[in-house]
Design an enzyme around this catalytic site. Structure first.
Site, PDB file in Angstrom:
ATOM      1  N   LEU A  74      -7.716 -23.732  -4.925  1.00 23.58           N
ATOM      2  CA  LEU A  74      -8.578 -25.711  -5.170  1.00 23.58           C
ATOM      3  C   LEU A  74      -9.859 -25.177  -6.249  1.00 23.58           C
ATOM      4  O   LEU A  74     -10.339 -26.336  -6.736  1.00 23.58           O
ATOM      5  CB  LEU A  74      -9.091 -26.029  -3.449  1.00 23.58           C
ATOM      6  CG  LEU A  74      -8.033 -26.646  -3.012  1.00 23.58           C
ATOM      7  CD1 LEU A  74      -8.596 -26.849  -1.664  1.00 23.58           C
ATOM      8  CD2 LEU A  74      -7.927 -28.167  -3.375  1.00 23.58           C
ATOM      9  N   GLY A  75     -10.799 -24.362  -5.824  1.00 24.14           N
ATOM     10  CA  GLY A  75     -11.866 -23.928  -6.454  1.00 24.14           C
ATOM     11  C   GLY A  75     -13.284 -24.585  -5.198  1.00 24.14           C
ATOM     12  O   GLY A  75     -13.791 -25.531  -5.914  1.00 24.14           O
ATOM     13  N   VAL A  76     -12.659 -24.171  -4.115  1.00 17.92           N
ATOM     14  CA  VAL A  76     -14.263 -24.438  -2.763  1.00 17.92           C
ATOM     15  C   VAL A  76     -14.562 -23.859  -1.811  1.00 17.92           C
ATOM     16  O   VAL A  76     -14.070 -22.888  -2.046  1.00 17.92           O
ATOM     17  CB  VAL A  76     -13.951 -25.719  -2.281  1.00 17.92           C
ATOM     18  CG1 VAL A  76     -13.944 -27.271  -2.964  1.00 17.92           C
ATOM     19  CG2 VAL A  76     -12.001 -25.296  -1.596  1.00 17.92           C
ATOM     20  N   ASP A 111       0.061  -7.680   1.103  1.00 17.24           N
ATOM     21  CA  ASP A 111       0.257  -5.731   1.453  1.00 17.24           C
ATOM     22  C   ASP A 111       2.394  -6.073   1.490  1.00 17.24           C
ATOM     23  O   ASP A 111       2.624  -5.171   2.531  1.00 17.24           O
ATOM     24  CB  ASP A 111       0.021  -5.536   3.029  1.00 17.24           C
ATOM     25  CG  ASP A 111      -0.698  -4.219   3.072  1.00 17.24           C
ATOM     26  OD1 ASP A 111       0.097  -3.567   1.880  1.00 17.24           O
ATOM     27  OD2 ASP A 111       0.319  -2.989   3.711  1.00 17.24           O
ATOM     28  N   GLY A 118       3.281   6.226   8.159  1.00 14.24           N
ATOM     29  CA  GLY A 118       4.472   6.627   7.568  1.00 14.24           C
ATOM     30  C   GLY A 118       5.829   5.493   8.279  1.00 14.24           C
ATOM     31  O   GLY A 118       6.762   5.474   7.662  1.00 14.24           O
ATOM     32  N   ASN A 119       4.988   4.467   9.001  1.00 13.68           N
ATOM     33  CA  ASN A 119       5.890   3.549   9.524  1.00 13.68           C
ATOM     34  C   ASN A 119       5.823   2.172   8.881  1.00 13.68           C
ATOM     35  O   ASN A 119       6.364   0.991   9.254  1.00 13.68           O
ATOM     36  CB  ASN A 119       5.706   3.006  11.131  1.00 13.68           C
ATOM     37  CG  ASN A 119       6.740   3.692  11.893  1.00 13.68           C
ATOM     38  OD1 ASN A 119       5.955   4.190  12.275  1.00 13.68           O
ATOM     39  ND2 ASN A 119       7.784   3.085  12.671  1.00 13.68           N
ATOM     40  N   SER A 120       4.536   2.831   7.756  1.00  9.61           N
ATOM     41  CA  SER A 120       4.137   1.012   6.963  1.00  9.61           C
ATOM     42  C   SER A 120       5.012   0.610   6.489  1.00  9.61           C
ATOM     43  O   SER A 120       6.435   0.974   5.575  1.00  9.61           O
ATOM     44  CB  SER A 120       3.303   1.591   6.106  1.00  9.61           C
ATOM     45  OG  SER A 120       1.760   1.558   6.825  1.00  9.61           O
ATOM     46  N   ILE A 138     -15.926 -23.286   1.499  1.00  8.55           N
ATOM     47  CA  ILE A 138     -16.149 -23.738   2.616  1.00  8.55           C
ATOM     48  C   ILE A 138     -16.440 -22.419   3.610  1.00  8.55           C
ATOM     49  O   ILE A 138     -16.209 -22.276   3.783  1.00  8.55           O
ATOM     50  CB  ILE A 138     -14.587 -23.980   3.097  1.00  8.55           C
ATOM     51  CG1 ILE A 138     -13.468 -23.002   3.067  1.00  8.55           C
ATOM     52  CG2 ILE A 138     -13.239 -25.307   1.964  1.00  8.55           C
ATOM     53  CD1 ILE A 138     -11.940 -23.478   3.282  1.00  8.55           C
ATOM     54  N   HIS A 196       1.410  -1.614   0.025  1.00  8.76           N
ATOM     55  CA  HIS A 196       0.243   0.162  -0.366  1.00  8.76           C
ATOM     56  C   HIS A 196       0.966   1.156   0.271  1.00  8.76           C
ATOM     57  O   HIS A 196       0.775   1.959  -0.615  1.00  8.76           O
ATOM     58  CB  HIS A 196      -0.933  -0.117   1.295  1.00  8.76           C
ATOM     59  CG  HIS A 196      -0.720   0.247   2.319  1.00  8.76           C
ATOM     60  ND1 HIS A 196      -0.136  -0.662   3.336  1.00  8.76           N
ATOM     61  CD2 HIS A 196       0.147   1.709   3.230  1.00  8.76           C
ATOM     62  CE1 HIS A 196       0.384  -0.438   4.940  1.00  8.76           C
ATOM     63  NE2 HIS A 196       0.669   1.363   4.472  1.00  8.76           N
TER      64      HIS A 196
END
Length: 524
Positions: A307-309, A177, A250-252, A311, A147
């Site tokens: 996987l395509g599930v 991120d 700013g610490n990000s 859950i 970000h």
């Protein structure tokens, strides 16, 4: 009547005459958003022979000072300055100013005229943002947050000695991120190593470095407050570290160190009702950051397993309905057609217990374990199907950018299609009829799939208490297809004979399937 349209035009002209721009009048009220994209060809990271990260021997007990630690690791920490560009709406910027004149004759015409002008001649505005980062290699690779650099048109890093260096984006990953930069100027740079956050205990000392509010070169100290934190749906693959060392805007992207000078976390977020530090900060664990940054350096992106599930958490009620004592796991509510899960043999109703031997506790932990798998590799899934444990090998695919794009909610509420015809099942307080081909197709189900449409829900019945509504479709009862009303009655009778008070039901709402339980305790 005065010409109010001319009044607003004159007002705008007068503002310009005295040097007040629209943007200036609202600058304190609006923020600068970063949009757009910037990417360069990924570069392969090769550790240099003989290069050593900064390492420190930790003092015993609580240190009298963190000065020695900070002095040695600080050269590897940088400030990240980012330039962005976005389209801006002058009218939107002036909206609050003109709000005080709302209702005056001519205002709507004036606003509409300006709106048309904006559509014809959109303006762009340059934005700037500040963040932090740190070198992880001698040849200039830098870790920061996604970000921080999202939408960047230019990136510059400022070193401890004051040098300002241009940097290029190597790769970024929105899901964790994280982003990797590399300075364009060749040279040898001081760097630090990723440690292992698993060796940290709640209460251990940590030191955070970064660029809060653009001040640069700032260090704070505190303790590890907690680990395994979940802070929102946008970070499904991360169990965050919670620290009380002060971190602010700013610490990000800056590092959090242990007392050995190893990076045990990448600072990424704060919890604050005020926008400033209240002592609750969150960092991405070092082992995850290490894994992701290596992938970004190698490929410029992170390829996650898919996987395509759909859950859900396996709840105690769901486990009780199936006679399972341990309620830890995730139940498959739906399998996407043509997905790796379908090709590998996973089915709706399967309960996932572990992935490659790593136990799962709920849907979230399952998602994270699958997300860590390498695409196009075979993996072992331990499941329960029909009350029996078995292992299935599934080759996971690469997660698509929009894995749920083919799942759309129903355009109507369940009760819109409900009628009161059908057979009554008094034990649960509902009336049912079999699903026809037209409804089956509209719900996105396979040809020939069975189901019972709820046509009426009795007031104060067990169906109503469980949240069922007319128009919903029951697909399974206790892992068996709901082929008929007789099949539903039999499942209820079987549960009672087994002294179970819960029945597990797969229900279709629009094009989404989920599991619910019906409590038979108060059934007739």
């Amino acid at each position: 009547m005065p010409n109010t349209g001319k009044f607003f035009s004159d007002l705008e002209t007068g503002m310009k005459t005295i040097g007040i721009s629209r943007q200036a009048m609202v600058a304190a009220l609006v923020g600068v958003a970063m949009v757009g994209s910037f990417s360069l060809a990924p570069q392969v990271f090769s550790p240099e022979a003989g290069a050593q990260p900064i390492q420190i021997e930790a003092p015993l007990g609580a240190p009298l000072s963190f000065a020695d630690l900070i002095e040695q690791v600080e050269p590897a920490v940088v400030s990240v300055n980012v330039t962005t560009e976005r389209e801006v709406g002058r009218l939107a910027d002036m909206q609050q100013f003109f709000e005080q004149f709302r209702g005056m004759p001519g205002l709507d015409e004036f606003m509409e005229q300006r709106r048309q002008e904006e559509e014809e001649e959109p303006e762009t505005q340059e934005g700037r943002s500040l963040g932090s980062g740190f070198f992880i290699s001698k040849n200039g690779y830098i870790v920061t947050n996604n970000h921080v650099v999202d939408g960047a048109t230019a990136i510059q890093v400022v070193l401890q000695d004051g040098r300002e260096l241009d940097a290029e984006l190597v790769g970024k990953d929105a899901q964790t991120d994280l982003a990797v930069l590399r300075v364009t100027e060749e040279g040898e740079y001081p760097f630090v190593n990723f440690g292992d956050s698993h060796t940290m205990r709640k209460g251990d000392w940590v030191v955070a470095l970064g660029n809060p509010f653009g001040l640069g070169g700032t260090a704070t100290a505190g303790i590890l407050s907690a680990d395994g934190r979940e802070i929102g749906p946008d970070s499904p693959y991360t169990d965050f570290l919670q620290i009380d060392a002060s971190i602010n805007r700013g610490n990000s992207g800056g590092p959090t160190f242990d007392l050995n000078g190893n990076v045990i976390g990448v600072n990424t977020a704060i919890f604050s009702p005020t926008g400033g530090s209240v002592g609750i900060g969150f960092a991405i664990p070092a082992e995850l950051a290490d894994e992701v940054t290596k992938a970004l350096i190698k490929d410029g992106k992170v390829s996650r397993g898919w996987l395509g599930v759909a859950i859900q958490d396996l709840t105690e009620d769901m486990a009780e309905a199936q006679g399972i004592k341990d309620a830890k796991g995730a139940i498959i509510a739906d399998v996407t057609s043509g997905s790796p899960a379908e090709k590998g043999g996973l089915e709706r109703g399967d309960i996932i217990l572990s992935v490659n031997g790593d136990k799962v506790t709920d849907a979230t932990s399952t998602t994270r374990l699958v997300g860590k798998l390498i695409a196009n590799t075979a993996n072992r899934f331990e499941i329960i199907r029909g009350g029996k444990k078995q292992t299935i090998n599934v080759t996971v695919g690469e997660r698509p950018s929009s894995p749920n794009a083919n799942i759309t909610p129903s355009s109507s509420s369940p009760s819109d299609d409900a009628v009161e015809d059908g057979q009554v099942v008094s034990e649960v307080g509902g009336t049912f009829e079999q699903m026809d081909d037209e409804l089956r197709e509209r719900l996105g189900l396979k040809a020939g799939e069975n189901g019972l449409v709820i046509t009426k829900v009795s007031k104060d019945g067990v169906l109503e208490e469980a949240g069922f509504q007319a128009g919903m479709v029951i697909l399974e009862v206790n892992n068996k297809p709901a082929t008929s009303v007789d099949a539903l009655r039999k499942a209820i009778s079987d549960a009672k004979r087994a002294n179970r008070t819960k029945v597990l039901v797969a229900v279709r709402i629009g094009q989404i399937t989920n599991y619910r339980t019906i409590d038979l305790s108060d059934a007739e």
